[in-house]
Design a protein around this motif. Structure first.
Motif, PDB file in Angstrom:
ATOM      1  N   MET A  84      39.448  15.179 -59.077  1.00 39.73           N
ATOM      2  CA  MET A  84      38.854  14.893 -57.798  1.00 39.73           C
ATOM      3  C   MET A  84      37.379  14.635 -58.415  1.00 39.73           C
ATOM      4  O   MET A  84      36.740  15.782 -58.867  1.00 39.73           O
ATOM      5  CB  MET A  84      38.948  15.322 -56.538  1.00 39.73           C
ATOM      6  CG  MET A  84      37.920  14.840 -55.414  1.00 39.73           C
ATOM      7  SD  MET A  84      38.028  15.260 -53.910  1.00 39.73           S
ATOM      8  CE  MET A  84      37.301  17.047 -53.950  1.00 39.73           C
ATOM      9  N   ASN A  87      31.999   9.426 -56.556  1.00 40.20           N
ATOM     10  CA  ASN A  87      32.250   7.918 -56.827  1.00 40.20           C
ATOM     11  C   ASN A  87      31.093   7.491 -56.108  1.00 40.20           C
ATOM     12  O   ASN A  87      31.177   6.255 -55.877  1.00 40.20           O
ATOM     13  CB  ASN A  87      33.421   7.337 -56.373  1.00 40.20           C
ATOM     14  CG  ASN A  87      34.000   6.070 -56.945  1.00 40.20           C
ATOM     15  OD1 ASN A  87      33.466   5.876 -58.073  1.00 40.20           O
ATOM     16  ND2 ASN A  87      34.638   5.296 -56.268  1.00 40.20           N
ATOM     17  N   LEU A 148      42.538  -0.766 -56.245  1.00 41.08           N
ATOM     18  CA  LEU A 148      41.959   0.631 -56.718  1.00 41.08           C
ATOM     19  C   LEU A 148      41.134   0.505 -57.866  1.00 41.08           C
ATOM     20  O   LEU A 148      40.152   1.241 -57.817  1.00 41.08           O
ATOM     21  CB  LEU A 148      43.390   1.336 -56.888  1.00 41.08           C
ATOM     22  CG  LEU A 148      43.155   2.915 -57.665  1.00 41.08           C
ATOM     23  CD1 LEU A 148      42.665   3.612 -56.281  1.00 41.08           C
ATOM     24  CD2 LEU A 148      44.569   3.297 -58.187  1.00 41.08           C
ATOM     25  N   ARG A 149      41.510  -0.454 -58.725  1.00 39.60           N
ATOM     26  CA  ARG A 149      40.709  -0.607 -59.906  1.00 39.60           C
ATOM     27  C   ARG A 149      39.213  -1.061 -59.587  1.00 39.60           C
ATOM     28  O   ARG A 149      38.363  -0.767 -60.136  1.00 39.60           O
ATOM     29  CB  ARG A 149      41.271  -1.426 -61.180  1.00 39.60           C
ATOM     30  CG  ARG A 149      42.319  -0.766 -61.596  1.00 39.60           C
ATOM     31  CD  ARG A 149      43.011  -1.493 -63.031  1.00 39.60           C
ATOM     32  NE  ARG A 149      43.926  -1.039 -63.508  1.00 39.60           N
ATOM     33  CZ  ARG A 149      45.310  -1.449 -63.675  1.00 39.60           C
ATOM     34  NH1 ARG A 149      45.393  -2.622 -63.246  1.00 39.60           N
ATOM     35  NH2 ARG A 149      46.064  -0.900 -64.395  1.00 39.60           N
ATOM     36  N   GLY A 152      36.795   1.626 -59.179  1.00 36.77           N
ATOM     37  CA  GLY A 152      36.651   2.691 -59.827  1.00 36.77           C
ATOM     38  C   GLY A 152      37.863   3.815 -59.841  1.00 36.77           C
ATOM     39  O   GLY A 152      37.740   4.751 -60.735  1.00 36.77           O
ATOM     40  N   GLY A 153      38.997   3.500 -59.149  1.00 35.17           N
ATOM     41  CA  GLY A 153      40.002   4.277 -59.198  1.00 35.17           C
ATOM     42  C   GLY A 153      40.886   4.116 -60.470  1.00 35.17           C
ATOM     43  O   GLY A 153      40.856   3.332 -61.237  1.00 35.17           O
ATOM     44  N   GLU A 154      41.679   5.363 -60.781  1.00 28.82           N
ATOM     45  CA  GLU A 154      42.697   5.524 -62.041  1.00 28.82           C
ATOM     46  C   GLU A 154      43.957   5.014 -61.610  1.00 28.82           C
ATOM     47  O   GLU A 154      44.667   5.768 -60.642  1.00 28.82           O
ATOM     48  CB  GLU A 154      42.229   6.732 -62.432  1.00 28.82           C
ATOM     49  CG  GLU A 154      43.079   7.077 -63.802  1.00 28.82           C
ATOM     50  CD  GLU A 154      42.816   8.387 -64.341  1.00 28.82           C
ATOM     51  OE1 GLU A 154      43.759   8.662 -65.126  1.00 28.82           O
ATOM     52  OE2 GLU A 154      41.793   9.066 -64.134  1.00 28.82           O
ATOM     53  N   SER A 165      46.857   8.094 -55.988  1.00 31.48           N
ATOM     54  CA  SER A 165      45.564   7.813 -56.179  1.00 31.48           C
ATOM     55  C   SER A 165      44.595   7.363 -55.231  1.00 31.48           C
ATOM     56  O   SER A 165      45.243   6.707 -54.134  1.00 31.48           O
ATOM     57  CB  SER A 165      45.466   6.807 -57.431  1.00 31.48           C
ATOM     58  OG  SER A 165      46.283   7.300 -58.593  1.00 31.48           O
ATOM     59  N   ALA A 167      40.535   5.976 -54.121  1.00 29.45           N
ATOM     60  CA  ALA A 167      39.124   5.955 -54.380  1.00 29.45           C
ATOM     61  C   ALA A 167      38.655   5.265 -53.205  1.00 29.45           C
ATOM     62  O   ALA A 167      38.990   4.277 -52.609  1.00 29.45           O
ATOM     63  CB  ALA A 167      39.202   4.913 -55.902  1.00 29.45           C
ATOM     64  N   ARG A 169      34.381   3.705 -52.199  1.00 33.79           N
ATOM     65  CA  ARG A 169      33.208   3.177 -52.660  1.00 33.79           C
ATOM     66  C   ARG A 169      32.847   1.978 -52.067  1.00 33.79           C
ATOM     67  O   ARG A 169      33.519   1.003 -51.893  1.00 33.79           O
ATOM     68  CB  ARG A 169      33.101   2.978 -54.198  1.00 33.79           C
ATOM     69  CG  ARG A 169      31.572   2.874 -54.975  1.00 33.79           C
ATOM     70  CD  ARG A 169      31.604   2.785 -56.181  1.00 33.79           C
ATOM     71  NE  ARG A 169      32.353   1.761 -57.045  1.00 33.79           N
ATOM     72  CZ  ARG A 169      32.511   1.484 -58.208  1.00 33.79           C
ATOM     73  NH1 ARG A 169      32.335   2.639 -59.049  1.00 33.79           N
ATOM     74  NH2 ARG A 169      33.153   0.457 -58.463  1.00 33.79           N
ATOM     75  N   LYS A 203      37.003   9.750 -56.291  1.00 33.32           N
ATOM     76  CA  LYS A 203      38.083   9.269 -56.929  1.00 33.32           C
ATOM     77  C   LYS A 203      39.023  10.246 -57.192  1.00 33.32           C
ATOM     78  O   LYS A 203      38.527  11.362 -57.693  1.00 33.32           O
ATOM     79  CB  LYS A 203      37.695   8.732 -58.430  1.00 33.32           C
ATOM     80  CG  LYS A 203      36.754   7.562 -58.296  1.00 33.32           C
ATOM     81  CD  LYS A 203      36.578   6.887 -59.481  1.00 33.32           C
ATOM     82  CE  LYS A 203      35.690   7.685 -60.739  1.00 33.32           C
ATOM     83  NZ  LYS A 203      35.280   7.361 -62.043  1.00 33.32           N
TER      84      LYS A 203
END
Length: 666
Positions: A84, A87, A148-149, A152-154, A165, A167, A169, A203
């Protein structure tokens, strides 16, 4: 009205008469119809609308200043996620929030998300994009993954079961579960990231280290009430525990009268537990204990055992367990066993038990849909020494059957990775830890609640264990302190911090109120001692209070005495703060004798401090009277086994109050 359907990545045709426009980035491709209606491949407009919002959010985020080194620290989340990081700035929660749900979001996850957003300040939650949009679903859903991407998530390279996952922002929060459980656990994490008016921008990539996490109601004495069990199952969902093993020793229908069917009322309550467990993503495991009377060689007893399991299967149970603990294997229960297996002993018991367990696995569980591998606790459950009994089970027991183990003793002072690896060697498989903490049904626990942190279990145990369940106290609500820690450890043992998680458990019980949390921690300290079957406890009594009284012994005045005076005031105030401030009434009801005693002990310590400060012998006399009154308080009849006078910081508080009149004055 003319029908004009939009094209999409899912294969729907483009709008007639209008060349579709492609939006960037590439993975967020969608088509806008001439009439402005976006359609998703499942026939509804919602997901493609949110994709457009994601594009806008992505453009906004791209134009925002880059994050600096001053990005806020992520909040404490328990269990600690595997990964974690911050973000950016916190996400503001407006009055209207869009909640867009993809596949894999069940009713429990949806309800949790809505409740979390409402508590964070959302007055209206709509199923379309809004000023803040929350997207939740399976990570296999292309739109969820793309969203998610965008923030900025993975996306993990190898998604793990129950993982997720998350995220957040700008104007977008995305929860992507690796499976349905993962979606639910992502929602539980979001619950901890949300506060009034905001959601922490983080994230997260997370998954459990151990497959089995939770509790085993396996103690002697009064079983939990039905209300207790329902409450516990909801609590397990909150802490990402997924296992509840039902085997209270005083349920006669699973032990002494195991052959008999449950009465209809009892069966209905068990069904309600199974249903409630599933709602909170918990596996209800039914454990029957036939060992006191079973005749291993009698086909009728095997039929009775199958019938008992089948009666629970009909209520929705899919996870079963045969408990063979706390029985003698130096005698048979019937002459037929002597004839079939020979004289009683370790090897003969191993052969008889292996045949029984294999028959249950292969002859029953393999024949019914959805049944999980059988679990069992052996008669030799508390060491790592090899034996003829273990050898037979190791060599003949179906490899799918899960074996439980309590550590290097019935109540071990610690458990190391080396211990667990040795146990795996002697049992021929990873073992499933039955941890006898905070159970308080043995002599050394008389008059005690066990409220110390879950501790002395080595990081890295996930590599050697299939899971951990804790055996709790007769008092269900106070057991949450240790169970909170056990669930956090089993989820992420390498990231586990016992002290931090203990504080988080207090905050959870206090619903986040800092004054009530402070009172709970002071109370927990007075119940910190954790006995073993021997004379030396594995956790000490009242370490915070002891440090303060030891400081006064060394310097009976000045700063040490002022510190003790403040702590005495806290102890005296703690019971009422807890009664008034802990939302769960069961906690105060079940801890009542200890809270009542602390009322008196706290006042006695205040009088002792006054005597040390002024030299007033009357203050010391009042302290002595209050201490004597506190010592008369006993456990609630019919609950804890064994019964006795309650203990509050014994060996620390009582000792100091008795010796204080003889301490020199500063």
């Amino acid at each position: 009205m003319p029908s004009s359907r939009c094209g999409s990545p899912g294969g729907l045709p483009p709008c007639a008469g209008r060349k579709p426009r492609r939006s960037r980035p590439e993975w967020l491709t969608f088509h806008r119809c001439a009439d402005g209606l976006d359609q998703n491949p499942r026939g509804g407009p919602v997901l493609l609308r949110v994709v457009r919002t994601v594009v806008v959010a992505g453009l906004f985020l791209a134009s925002a200043p880059a994050a600096t080194a001053a990005a806020p620290e992520p909040p404490v989340v328990t269990p600690a996620p595997q990964s974690m990081e911050s973000n950016g700035r916190a996400v503001r929660v407006p009055h209207q929030v869009g909640l867009v749900l993809g596949s894999g979001v069940d009713e429990s996850s949806s309800e949790l998300l809505r409740a979390t957003l409402s508590r964070a300040g959302a007055r209206e939650i709509v199923d379309r994009p809004a000023g803040l949009t929350v997207v939740a679903g399976l990570i296999t859903d292309e739109r969820v993954r793309g969203s998610l991407r965008a923030v900025g998530g993975e996306v993990p390279a190898q998604p793990r079961p129950e993982g997720y996952s998350l995220a957040a922002r700008g104007g977008l929060v995305v929860l992507a579960g690796n499976d349905g459980d993962g979606v639910y656990y992502a929602a539980q994490t979001l619950r901890q990231l949300a506060s009034p008016g905001r959601i922490a921008a983080v994230k997260v990539v997370d998954h459990p280290a151990m497959a089995l996490r939770g509790s085993i109601e396996g103690f002697y004495g009064a079983p939990w009430s039905h209300a207790d069990r329902l409450d516990q199952l909801a609590f397990y969902g909150d802490v990402k525990a997924n296992t509840y093993i039902y085997t209270p020793k005083d349920d006669v229908y699973l032990r002494e009268r195991w052959r008999e069917p449950y009465p209809p009322g009892d069966l209905a309550r068990l069904r309600e537990l199974v249903t409630a467990a599933a709602r909170h993503h918990v596996e209800f495991t039914y454990a029957v204990s036939p060992g006191l009377s079973i005749c291993y060689s009698d086909p009728a007893d095997l039929r009775s055992l199958r019938d008992k399991l089948a009666s629970l299967y009909a209520q929705g149970t899919r996870s079963f367990y045969v408990a063979l603990d706390d029985i003698s294997y130096t005698r048979w229960n019937c002459a037929g066993d002597q004839d079939k297996y020979g004289p009683p002993g370790r090897e003969a018991a191993g052969r008889a038990q292996a045949e029984l367990l294999n028959a249950v696995q292969r002859g029953y569980l393999d024949t019914v849909e959805g049944a999980k591998p059988l679990q069992m606790v052996p008669t030799e459950y508390s060491d790592v020494a090899d034996s003829a009994y273990k050898r037979v089970l190791r060599e003949t027991l179906d490899e799918r059957i899960v074996v439980q183990w309590t550590g290097t003793d019935v109540v071990p002072p610690s458990i190391s990775v080396a211990d667990a690896r040795k146990a795996a060697e002697v049992w021929g498989r990873k073992v499933f830890l039955w941890d006898n903490y905070p159970v308080n049904d043995f002599g050394q626990t008389t008059g005690r609640l066990l409220l110390a942190p879950y501790d002395k279990r080595e990081a890295g145990l996930h590599a050697a264990l299939s899971g951990i369940v804790l055996n709790p106290m007769n008092q269900a609500a106070p057991s949450k302190v240790a169970l909170f820690g056990g669930a956090a450890f089993a989820w992420n043992d390498t990231g586990y911090d016992a002290a931090r998680t203990w504080r988080a458990a207090a905050s959870y019980l206090a619903a986040g109120d800092p004054r009530v949390t402070e009172a709970l921690l002071a109370f927990f300290d007075t119940q910190h001692l954790a006995p073993t079957f021997g004379e030396v406890p594995w956790q000490p009594q009242a370490p915070v209070l002891k440090a303060k009284v030891d400081a006064v012994r060394a310097q009976p005045g000045g700063r040490p005495l002022r510190d003790l005076a403040a702590y005495a005031d806290l102890l005296a105030a703690a019971p009422e703060r807890i009664r008034a401030g802990v939302p769960d009434p069961a906690f105060s009801a079940q801890a009542k004798p200890w809270l009542d005693a602390l009322d008196l002990w706290g006042a006695a310590l205040q009088s002792t401090v006054e005597g040390l400060r002024t030299g007033d012998q009357g203050a010391f006399a009042r302290a002595k009277e209050l201490a004597a009154e506190a010592a008369k308080i006993r456990t609630i009849p019919g609950t804890t086994r064994p019964q006795g006078p309650v203990r509050v910081a014994d060996g620390v508080l009582d000792t100091f109050i008795a010796e204080a009149p003889n301490l020199p004055r500063a």
